[in-house]
Design a protein around this motif. Structure first.
Motif, short mmCIF file in Angstrom:
data_model
loop_
_atom_site.label_atom_id
_atom_site.label_comp_id
_atom_site.label_asym_id
_atom_site.label_seq_id
_atom_site.Cartn_x
_atom_site.Cartn_y
_atom_site.Cartn_z
N PHE A 119 13.86 -13.15 66.16
CA PHE A 119 13.20 -14.64 65.93
C PHE A 119 12.06 -14.41 66.81
O PHE A 119 12.05 -13.85 68.03
CB PHE A 119 14.20 -15.76 66.35
CG PHE A 119 15.00 -16.37 65.63
CD1 PHE A 119 14.77 -16.82 64.22
CD2 PHE A 119 16.62 -15.89 65.35
CE1 PHE A 119 15.63 -17.35 63.26
CE2 PHE A 119 17.31 -16.43 64.60
CZ PHE A 119 17.01 -17.17 63.46
N HIS A 120 11.00 -14.87 66.01
CA HIS A 120 9.63 -15.01 66.77
C HIS A 120 8.64 -15.92 65.96
O HIS A 120 9.18 -16.44 65.01
CB HIS A 120 9.24 -13.35 66.67
CG HIS A 120 8.75 -13.06 65.08
ND1 HIS A 120 9.88 -12.75 64.49
CD2 HIS A 120 7.68 -13.14 64.51
CE1 HIS A 120 9.27 -12.47 63.03
NE2 HIS A 120 7.96 -12.80 62.97
N THR A 121 7.66 -16.15 66.64
CA THR A 121 6.45 -16.96 65.99
C THR A 121 5.39 -15.77 65.88
O THR A 121 4.91 -15.07 66.68
CB THR A 121 6.06 -18.12 67.13
OG1 THR A 121 5.91 -17.59 68.37
CG2 THR A 121 6.89 -19.41 66.91
N ASP A 122 4.72 -15.95 64.55
CA ASP A 122 3.72 -15.15 64.45
C ASP A 122 2.55 -14.95 65.22
O ASP A 122 1.93 -14.15 65.33
CB ASP A 122 3.43 -15.05 62.64
CG ASP A 122 4.26 -14.80 61.79
OD1 ASP A 122 5.31 -13.85 62.46
OD2 ASP A 122 4.52 -14.97 60.89
N SER A 123 2.46 -16.29 65.97
CA SER A 123 1.16 -16.23 67.03
C SER A 123 1.29 -15.20 67.87
O SER A 123 0.51 -15.12 68.73
CB SER A 123 0.74 -17.74 67.41
OG SER A 123 1.98 -18.08 67.86
N ILE A 207 6.61 -19.91 52.40
CA ILE A 207 5.20 -20.12 53.06
C ILE A 207 5.68 -20.39 54.46
O ILE A 207 6.40 -21.87 54.51
CB ILE A 207 4.30 -21.07 52.62
CG1 ILE A 207 4.10 -20.63 51.02
CG2 ILE A 207 2.89 -20.99 53.27
CD1 ILE A 207 3.10 -21.60 50.33
N TRP A 208 5.26 -20.06 55.54
CA TRP A 208 5.43 -20.85 56.74
C TRP A 208 4.17 -20.95 57.84
O TRP A 208 3.22 -20.29 57.49
CB TRP A 208 6.56 -20.07 57.77
CG TRP A 208 6.26 -18.54 58.02
CD1 TRP A 208 5.96 -18.34 59.53
CD2 TRP A 208 6.67 -17.42 57.40
NE1 TRP A 208 5.85 -16.95 59.56
CE2 TRP A 208 6.17 -16.26 58.47
CE3 TRP A 208 6.93 -16.99 55.90
CZ2 TRP A 208 6.36 -14.88 57.92
CZ3 TRP A 208 7.00 -15.69 55.58
CH2 TRP A 208 6.72 -14.49 56.64
N HIS A 209 4.53 -21.79 58.72
CA HIS A 209 3.49 -22.20 59.73
C HIS A 209 3.20 -21.12 60.69
O HIS A 209 4.40 -20.64 61.11
CB HIS A 209 3.82 -23.69 60.37
CG HIS A 209 3.00 -24.35 61.37
ND1 HIS A 209 2.98 -23.87 62.63
CD2 HIS A 209 1.90 -25.33 60.95
CE1 HIS A 209 2.25 -24.55 63.16
NE2 HIS A 209 1.70 -25.46 62.31
N PHE A 213 9.73 -20.63 64.10
CA PHE A 213 10.62 -19.45 64.68
C PHE A 213 11.44 -18.87 63.49
O PHE A 213 12.11 -19.72 62.82
CB PHE A 213 11.43 -20.32 65.89
CG PHE A 213 11.84 -19.47 66.87
CD1 PHE A 213 11.11 -18.46 67.16
CD2 PHE A 213 13.31 -19.69 67.18
CE1 PHE A 213 11.77 -17.61 68.32
CE2 PHE A 213 13.78 -18.92 68.17
CZ PHE A 213 13.13 -17.88 68.85
N HIS A 214 11.22 -17.70 63.41
CA HIS A 214 11.80 -16.91 62.24
C HIS A 214 12.16 -15.51 62.35
O HIS A 214 11.44 -14.97 63.56
CB HIS A 214 10.94 -17.12 61.04
CG HIS A 214 9.67 -16.37 61.15
ND1 HIS A 214 8.56 -16.83 61.77
CD2 HIS A 214 9.13 -15.19 60.70
CE1 HIS A 214 7.60 -15.89 61.67
NE2 HIS A 214 8.04 -14.74 61.02
N GLY A 215 12.72 -14.75 61.55
CA GLY A 215 13.13 -13.48 61.64
C GLY A 215 13.84 -12.92 60.69
O GLY A 215 14.05 -13.58 59.54
N THR A 231 2.36 -11.60 53.78
CA THR A 231 0.93 -11.77 53.92
C THR A 231 0.64 -12.82 55.14
O THR A 231 1.37 -13.77 55.14
CB THR A 231 0.16 -12.33 52.75
OG1 THR A 231 0.68 -11.29 51.81
CG2 THR A 231 -1.37 -11.97 52.95
N HIS A 232 -0.06 -12.43 56.23
CA HIS A 232 -0.43 -13.55 57.22
C HIS A 232 -1.94 -13.73 56.78
O HIS A 232 -2.94 -12.97 56.73
CB HIS A 232 -0.43 -12.91 58.50
CG HIS A 232 1.06 -12.54 58.85
ND1 HIS A 232 1.78 -11.35 58.43
CD2 HIS A 232 1.92 -13.40 59.42
CE1 HIS A 232 2.89 -11.54 58.99
NE2 HIS A 232 3.24 -12.63 59.44
N TYR A 233 -2.41 -15.07 56.65
CA TYR A 233 -3.75 -15.67 56.57
C TYR A 233 -4.20 -16.44 57.69
O TYR A 233 -3.46 -17.19 58.36
CB TYR A 233 -3.59 -16.56 55.48
CG TYR A 233 -2.94 -16.01 54.03
CD1 TYR A 233 -3.80 -15.78 53.05
CD2 TYR A 233 -1.48 -16.15 53.89
CE1 TYR A 233 -3.19 -15.22 51.99
CE2 TYR A 233 -1.02 -15.60 52.83
CZ TYR A 233 -1.64 -15.19 51.62
OH TYR A 233 -1.48 -14.85 50.48
FE LIG Z 1 6.78 -12.96 61.42
#
Ligand SMILES: [Fe+2]
Ligand SMILES: O=C(O)CCC(=O)C(=O)O
Length: 262
Positions: A119-123, A207-209, A213-215, A231-233
């Motif tokens: 689990f992580h946040t993409d930021s 689509i996520w923010h 918190f995901h993995g 894809t990250h935008y």
């Molecule tokens: Fe991710």
């Protein structure tokens, strides 16, 4: 928009037709053919013969890497098939609403198997250049069974205030990741959040923010693939210094390839 603001994600069932998805799958299959592999500049993160992922050039990867979990980086730089999917006009229209401005593709990842990523946040890894202006899409390139390691996430976790590392920012600092994980675990528990899984059908999109918190859940059946395109935008206007190309009313970053350790 109301659902997005409360939950930090959207599910769009059947968003892509089989045609578009089949073209991506065919392109992926062709990449592994000997002559295409040898000619390519593609960078892959492999998990073969190493505990942790290892970044190598596709042309130098072991032949059987394709049969184990891996991430193929930034195929959008190589192929207009990939660009036309991740910047399809209907998708760009949605991202414009969610981000409040035109999206800029900052990377893509192609998976055949589950990522099993914690689990992580993409930021942590690609913080938006301005505020939390990042969104990510997960496009199912085939049906995903529950034992193939589906994407998992905590609805509403995007509202947890971002963890601050000792450098003051929200991008990962390797020796503080344990503290980050403890902070996030406590925060999801105190809010009573429960993890859900995205058992997608081919053509579905999630689509996520930036802060969801995901993995990747553990793969229970190693025979099962779970093909997906992530894809990250960021926002085009937040990146005036980057070289950008337009597609489908959105943009992609014409970046250099991920550096491969020597
Ligand atoms: Fe991710
Ligand atoms: O597909 C997955 O398992 C996770 C992918 C992910 O979290 C990411 O690329 O940011």
């Amino acid at each position: 928009m109301a659902f997005w603001k409360t939950n930090g994600f959207l599910v769009l069932p059947g968003f892509f037709s089989d045609d578009g998805i089949n073209r991506v799958n065919q392109y992926m299959d062709e990449l592994w053919e000997q002559e295409n592999r040898e000619r390519s500049n593609i960078v892959i993160d492999i998990f073969v013969g190493t505990d942790r992922e290892k970044r190598v050039n596709l042309k130098n990867s072991p032949q059987d890497a394709r049969f184990f979990p891996f991430k193929l980086n930034d195929l959008y730089l190589e192929s207009d098939i990939v660009r036309n999917v991740v910047l399809a006009p209907q998708l760009v229209a949605i991202l414009r609403q969610l981000l409040g401005a035109a999206p800029l593709v900052c990377n893509t990842l192609n998976f055949i198997y589950g990522s099993q990523q914690q689990f992580h946040t993409d930021s942590l890894y690609m913080p938006a250049p301005v505020d939390l202006n990042l969104a990510a899409t997960w496009i199912a390139l085939e049906d995903c069974d529950d034992d193939a390691g589906p994407l998992q996430y905590y609805p509403g976790s995007h509202l947890i205030p971002p963890f601050r590392f000792s450098h003051g920012g929200i991008n990962a600092k390797a020796d503080e990741m344990e503290k980050y994980a403890e902070y996030m675990q406590r925060a999801v528990e105190s809010r009573g959040l429960r993890a859900e899984r995205f058992c997608a059908r081919k053509g579905d999109m999630f689509i996520w923010h930036s802060q969801l918190f995901h993995g990747g859940s553990p793969i229970q059946n190693l025979q099962k693939s779970r093909k997906s395109l992530v894809t990250h935008y960021w926002r085009s206007i937040d990146c005036p210094k980057l070289s950008q190309e337009p597609v489908g009313q959105g943009f992609y970053w014409k970046r250099s390839r991920q550096p491969v350790p020597q």
